[in-house]
Enzyme design. Sequence first.
Site, PDB file in Angstrom:
ATOM      1  CD  GLU A   1      38.210  37.563  41.726  1.00  0.00           C
ATOM      2  OE1 GLU A   1      39.255  36.964  41.515  1.00  0.00           O
ATOM      3  OE2 GLU A   1      38.130  38.805  41.778  1.00  0.00           O
TER       4      GLU A   1
ATOM      5  CG  ASP B   1      39.056  41.339  41.466  1.00  0.00           C
ATOM      6  OD1 ASP B   1      37.960  41.894  41.670  1.00  0.00           O
ATOM      7  OD2 ASP B   1      39.734  40.816  42.377  1.00  0.00           O
TER       8      ASP B   1
ATOM      9  CG  ASP C   1      43.657  41.150  38.710  1.00  0.00           C
ATOM     10  OD1 ASP C   1      42.952  40.156  38.431  1.00  0.00           O
ATOM     11  OD2 ASP C   1      43.919  41.462  39.880  1.00  0.00           O
TER      12      ASP C   1
ATOM     13  CD  GLU D   1      46.206  34.994  39.750  1.00  0.00           C
ATOM     14  OE1 GLU D   1      45.394  34.137  40.135  1.00  0.00           O
ATOM     15  OE2 GLU D   1      47.310  34.694  39.252  1.00  0.00           O
TER      16      GLU D   1
ATOM     17  CE1 TYR E   1      40.819  44.015  42.439  1.00  0.00           C
ATOM     18  CE2 TYR E   1      42.507  44.591  40.837  1.00  0.00           C
ATOM     19  CZ  TYR E   1      41.880  43.653  41.637  1.00  0.00           C
ATOM     20  OH  TYR E   1      42.318  42.354  41.635  1.00  0.00           O
TER      21      TYR E   1
ATOM     22  NE  ARG F   1      45.633  41.436  45.039  1.00  0.00           N
ATOM     23  CZ  ARG F   1      44.566  41.103  45.752  1.00  0.00           C
ATOM     24  NH1 ARG F   1      43.362  41.407  45.296  1.00  0.00           N
ATOM     25  NH2 ARG F   1      44.679  40.484  46.906  1.00  0.00           N
TER      26      ARG F   1
ATOM     27  CG  HIS G   1      43.075  48.358  37.372  1.00  0.00           C
ATOM     28  ND1 HIS G   1      43.698  47.335  38.059  1.00  0.00           N
ATOM     29  CD2 HIS G   1      42.110  47.781  36.637  1.00  0.00           C
ATOM     30  CE1 HIS G   1      43.120  46.193  37.747  1.00  0.00           C
ATOM     31  NE2 HIS G   1      42.167  46.441  36.881  1.00  0.00           N
TER      32      HIS G   1
END
Length: 951
Positions: free
Chosen positions: A18, A104, A106, A108, A334, A336, A381
């Site tokens: 990203e 990532d 997740d 998103e 990570y 989040r 996570h």
Amino acid sequence: MSPTSETAHGGRRLVIVESPAKAKTIKGYLGPGYVVEASVGHIRDLPNGAAEVPEKYTGEVRRLGVDVEHDFQPIYVVNADKKSQVRKLKELLAESDELYLATDEDREGEAIAWHLQEVLKPKVPVHRMVFHEITKDAIRAAVANPRELNARMVEAQETRRILDRLYGYEVSPVLWKKVMRGLSAGRVQSVATRLVVERERERIAFRSAEYWDLTGTFATGRPGDPSDPSSLVARLNSVDGRRVAQGRDFGSDGRLKSDQVLHLDEANARALAAALAESSFAVRSVESKPYRRSPYAPFRTTTLQQEASRKLGFGAKSTMQVAQKLYENGFITYMRTDSTTLSDTAVAAARAQVTQLYGAGYLPDKPRTYAGKVKNAQEAHEAIRPSGDRFRTPAETGLSGDQFRLYELIWKRTVASQMKDAVGNSVTVRIGGTSSDGRDAEFSASGKTITFHGFMKAYVEGADDPNAELDDRERRLPQVAEGDALAAEEISVDGHATKPPARYTEASLVKELEEREIGRPSTYASIIGTILDRGYVFKKGTALVPSFLSFAVVNLLETHFGRLVDYDFTAKMEDDLDRIAQGEAQSVPWLKRFYFGEGDDNAGAASSAGNGDGDHLGGLKELVTDLGAIDAKEISSFPVGDGIMLRVGRYGPYVERGEKDAEGHQRADVPQEMAPDELTVAYAEELLAKPSGDFELGADPVTGNQIVAKDGRYGPYVTEILPDGTPKTGKNAVKPRTASLFKSMSLDTVTIDDALRLMSLPRVVGTDAEGVEITAQNGRYGPYLKKGTDSRSLTSEDQLFDITLEEALAIYAQPKQRGRAAAKPPLKELGTDPVSERPVVVKDGRFGPYVTDGETNATLRTDDSVEAITPERGYELLAEKRAKGPAKKTAKKAAKKAPAKKAPAKKATTAKKAAAKKTTAKKATATGGTTTAKKTAAKKSSASGSATRDA
């Protein structure tokens, strides 16, 4: 097989992440044969306006970017600023044998990976590569163990995105029509705003209560030392067996909740103290209990945001920005995450450091595990922890500034989570005596001693309440036993007043949203950023204060869209979205029920409880259809008292008494930075008593025009009233003379002579030796001299009328200071910016104070002050300014700066181009409009769909 050995057999692999920073770090771990490139976030999204929607779509689809009539099919477009990056990715993919999507892990990130695959249309094998930390071992393991794209996660993210678009684009225009242009509504941002407004309503309704009690200092009669004090301080607990009232016993109306407690006023408290002055006291009981405190769980996103706010003064957005850099550079996992789980590797690393740094006596026999507290945790996570199988101590990282401070916080919390409990004793001592008038008084004192600090050696959690005692706080009491006689050294009388509920801070609002199960950890920072940016909330210190504008917005939403800002309904929507992610519910039927209100309520979208009488359980589309019932004036009006109303208008809040144009009508602006709970009847009366409106000063003896003084948006000024029939537009237009009042003047004291002098400016002072005229003028930034294009500031406004030609020439004889010679020292130093890693200072500029890191400048907001601004607030302002990008040049400015081009050899070509332009213009006119007209229409259409979505 390692990545290097795989590529030794040939082939080229494209890895897409990203961010460029992450790409750089990962490239170093993968080596030759791998090309690592960044998508730079999302490459595709719903259109921002009708202008971005392909021509084949019409009607509601162009406005919403979603085809609600055909199963809510989203219209995706490649972001304009990502088209060049997409071309680059396609070129790299054309030269590659495999594609690794390493965004990532997740919702998103999964969606970004899916959009990349949809846009790039790879003809080579595609792998989904996931990792939770950016270390050499983790990256190589991710390459060796790829998986498929998770379709359910993609669907869940897409459903959220469509839901937020429908909510924002349908409800926001209602706010534009009934409150003010440019406002926005959102699934979570509106609920967060309501929480802040409701807390302020509680503060406005709050009535303080006064109560008194006694504090006694009692001596044991033996010498003391730190381990055994000679005296103890105790507070009056009861009189004749009746408990003395404390703050918790009063309601928000200032009244006692129960008549079973004794409310002491000042007179009774002083009388009791006097009656106890000569009394004898003894220990009635000593109660000792073992004290034990277990370590706190490792950080998840929300607890990190809360602790960074309490301990480091970071806002939620700043915390996530710093954490992002730490993650991308391989220092933490990570950031989040809903999880408090540590991997076996992390537990081993933490336990090793406990032994190394604190000794084996601080290490529990078994590793500690922590159960997740978040309902429907989004991803599996780990908790946020230092990366790697051996944690680097903060000193070993080489970090500095905010990155060092946040890493240290994470490191301490992680290590402490694997340490032994803190243990000790808590003691309560009760002391009794009889007053001279026969009343029985009992005092109590509590103490705590920690005999083994355990995890507290490494870390102690902060508190939202600045007056709260932290876990490691000890209060030692003397060693006393039941029956011991004590002497009263002093009996003091203490007065108290109950306080209104504290306003939310970023940390406590995040905590409240999480406890109510509204939103998700990854979105809280952007939600708070949105309500601050929109002007719904502003900061006073760390407190979040709602603006008067937010009162109007929340009032409208509660009254006419109650279900959409209902806390339980919003949390239920979150549950339903999680069910879609888990494959337990389907997206399209759920969206249909939410938007159209069709079918039964089994999916939960339309079944959540309403917000009171009259709440409508139909779909969103039906709710926004009938706007005639919404009285714009009513929803923006709030009673202050004594016939005074607070109203929220286009240009800000104001107070008003009586009806407009009626006799006795009064109106006055309210300061934008005022907190709503500060607007009392007395203050409103004070505002209304100030001069307002037009002050007629008299007629100009030369022109005969009436001169008036007014209070304008930019301050008080004087102007002339031109006779009827004076042309105001066109070639012969006449502009009225106007001048701002000096700072020393006021509307109620300015005279006709003052006004005429002000309007005589600019004044010609004289000419220099070359005949160039020098004038004295009053400008936006103060008084100054002007000679041609050379301006010089004057020190006072009086000089405009007094300065002589000789004095003006002397000023121009001095060299004009520029650059560093004229630079003022900074007003305040804030520290190192977490993004640019440059020192940040506050400076005084022509537009007022601003923060700068030498690259980016950001003006302080109305609720900021040089004295109160924190480093975190300065970093936030710079981050917001960077996010907006450089200011766009207007066409006029661009034309002024564009150098003149000389191309005599190409005159014929230029003539051809001009002819071609004329032909194009004619064709455009013939087909019903010019290119400019089309652009204007596109802009209007875009504006109609510019409602901001929730993050």
